[in-house]
Motif scaffolding. Structure first.
Motif, mmCIF file in Angstrom:
data_model
loop_
_atom_site.group_PDB
_atom_site.id
_atom_site.type_symbol
_atom_site.label_atom_id
_atom_site.label_comp_id
_atom_site.label_asym_id
_atom_site.label_seq_id
_atom_site.Cartn_x
_atom_site.Cartn_y
_atom_site.Cartn_z
ATOM 1 N N ASP A 151 0.917 -1.226 -0.122
ATOM 2 C CA ASP A 151 -0.015 0.018 -0.052
ATOM 3 C C ASP A 151 0.847 1.438 0.003
ATOM 4 O O ASP A 151 0.336 2.232 -0.567
ATOM 5 N N THR A 152 1.894 1.232 0.976
ATOM 6 C CA THR A 152 2.892 2.281 0.858
ATOM 7 C C THR A 152 3.423 2.528 -0.426
ATOM 8 O O THR A 152 3.816 3.749 -0.887
ATOM 9 N N TYR A 153 3.965 1.513 -1.006
ATOM 10 C CA TYR A 153 4.574 1.694 -2.346
ATOM 11 C C TYR A 153 3.843 2.268 -3.311
ATOM 12 O O TYR A 153 4.259 3.170 -4.223
ATOM 13 N N ASN A 154 2.408 1.914 -3.152
ATOM 14 C CA ASN A 154 1.321 2.659 -4.320
ATOM 15 C C ASN A 154 1.346 3.823 -3.802
ATOM 16 O O ASN A 154 0.847 4.804 -4.811
ATOM 17 N N LEU A 155 1.271 4.363 -2.593
ATOM 18 C CA LEU A 155 0.990 5.652 -2.218
ATOM 19 C C LEU A 155 1.965 6.540 -2.522
ATOM 20 O O LEU A 155 1.921 7.646 -3.058
ATOM 21 N N ILE A 156 3.280 6.089 -2.448
ATOM 22 C CA ILE A 156 4.466 6.979 -2.799
ATOM 23 C C ILE A 156 4.742 7.098 -4.314
ATOM 24 O O ILE A 156 4.705 8.221 -5.007
ATOM 25 N N PHE A 157 4.268 5.998 -5.255
ATOM 26 C CA PHE A 157 4.353 6.277 -6.515
ATOM 27 C C PHE A 157 3.250 7.105 -7.109
ATOM 28 O O PHE A 157 3.693 7.997 -7.757
ATOM 29 N N LYS A 158 2.122 7.016 -6.463
ATOM 30 C CA LYS A 158 1.068 8.235 -6.800
ATOM 31 C C LYS A 158 1.280 9.172 -6.569
ATOM 32 O O LYS A 158 1.082 10.543 -7.210
ATOM 33 N N ALA A 159 2.214 9.533 -5.453
ATOM 34 C CA ALA A 159 2.634 11.021 -5.021
ATOM 35 C C ALA A 159 3.522 11.504 -5.828
ATOM 36 O O ALA A 159 3.548 12.585 -6.397
ATOM 37 N N ILE A 160 4.509 10.701 -6.260
ATOM 38 C CA ILE A 160 5.454 11.134 -7.371
ATOM 39 C C ILE A 160 4.802 11.278 -8.729
ATOM 40 O O ILE A 160 5.269 12.542 -9.599
ATOM 41 N N LEU A 161 4.079 10.442 -9.015
ATOM 42 C CA LEU A 161 3.250 10.662 -10.367
ATOM 43 C C LEU A 161 2.491 11.988 -10.438
ATOM 44 O O LEU A 161 2.635 12.744 -11.397
ATOM 45 N N ASN A 162 1.739 12.290 -9.303
ATOM 46 C CA ASN A 162 1.117 13.454 -8.999
ATOM 47 C C ASN A 162 1.802 14.881 -9.353
ATOM 48 O O ASN A 162 1.665 15.781 -9.931
#
Length: 199
Positions: free
Chosen positions: A127-138
């Motif tokens: 879940d944290t991996y996905n959260l950080i990826f989405k933050a970087i993508l955003n």
């Protein structure tokens, strides 16, 4: 009159003690007895807050994530005000650049290894991996919207590249702090963002 104890605050104190024990003794040394001792409680008192070591380690891992999320909230980035310098600050906030974040990263790495065989920890890790990826993508999308990075970039691919870069830098910063200094991390991130720059 009985003493009133803030249950959630006490759990955070215990989790902080668990972090310190993990940092000093590794994940295998993070026994309930040692964590109780570090937090100034008896093992039986600690079990009042956590039924098992697994439950305590799960809470400790979630607390790392909460600290990272809180740092993002404190930055309060506005979409129309983002700059490349601001983007670099966002990324630096994900990395072990001071004692607090070094502790968090060491705990996270230890718990991530344990997560390979612990489903509850594995879920937090994913879940944290996905959260950080989405933050970087955003963040990259925001930079693209204000034309600060090159047009026609594959933003999902760039987000993956950047995610891998900050993970690698973080790991090397923990393992070789004399070689991967704060200044070196700053320079590498700045050069990467300059390569993306449309300026």
């Amino acid at each position: 009159m009985p003493k009133i104890v803030d249950h959630e605050n006490q759990k955070e104190i215990i989790a902080g003690a668990a972090w310190r024990v993990i940092q000093k003794n590794g994940i295998e040394g993070a026994t309930v007895r040692k964590i109780a001792q570090e937090s100034g409680l008896s093992p039986s008192a600690l079990r009042h807050y956590f039924n098992s070591q697994a439950q305590l380690l799960e809470f400790a891992m979630k607390l790392v994530v909460e600290h990272v999320e809180q740092r993002f909230l404190n930055m309060n980035i506005m979409v129309d005000r983002i700059t490349l310098a601001c983007a670099k600050e966002i990324l630096l906030n994900l990395m072990p650049m001071d004692e607090e974040r070094i502790l968090e990263m060491e705990v996270w790495l230890s718990l991530s290894v344990k997560a390979l065989n612990e489903p509850a920890l594995k879920k937090i890790s994913n879940d944290t991996y996905n959260l950080i990826f989405k933050a970087i993508l955003n963040m990259l999308k925001q930079l693209s919207e204000v034309h600060l990075i090159k047009p026609n970039l594959n933003l999902e691919l760039e987000a993956q590249r950047l995610h891998v870069l900050i993970d690698g830098l973080s790991l090397h910063r923990i393992n070789c702090p004399d070689k991967i200094t704060i200044e070196k991390v700053d320079l590498i991130l700045e050069e990467y963002l300059n390569e993306l720059s449309n300026i």
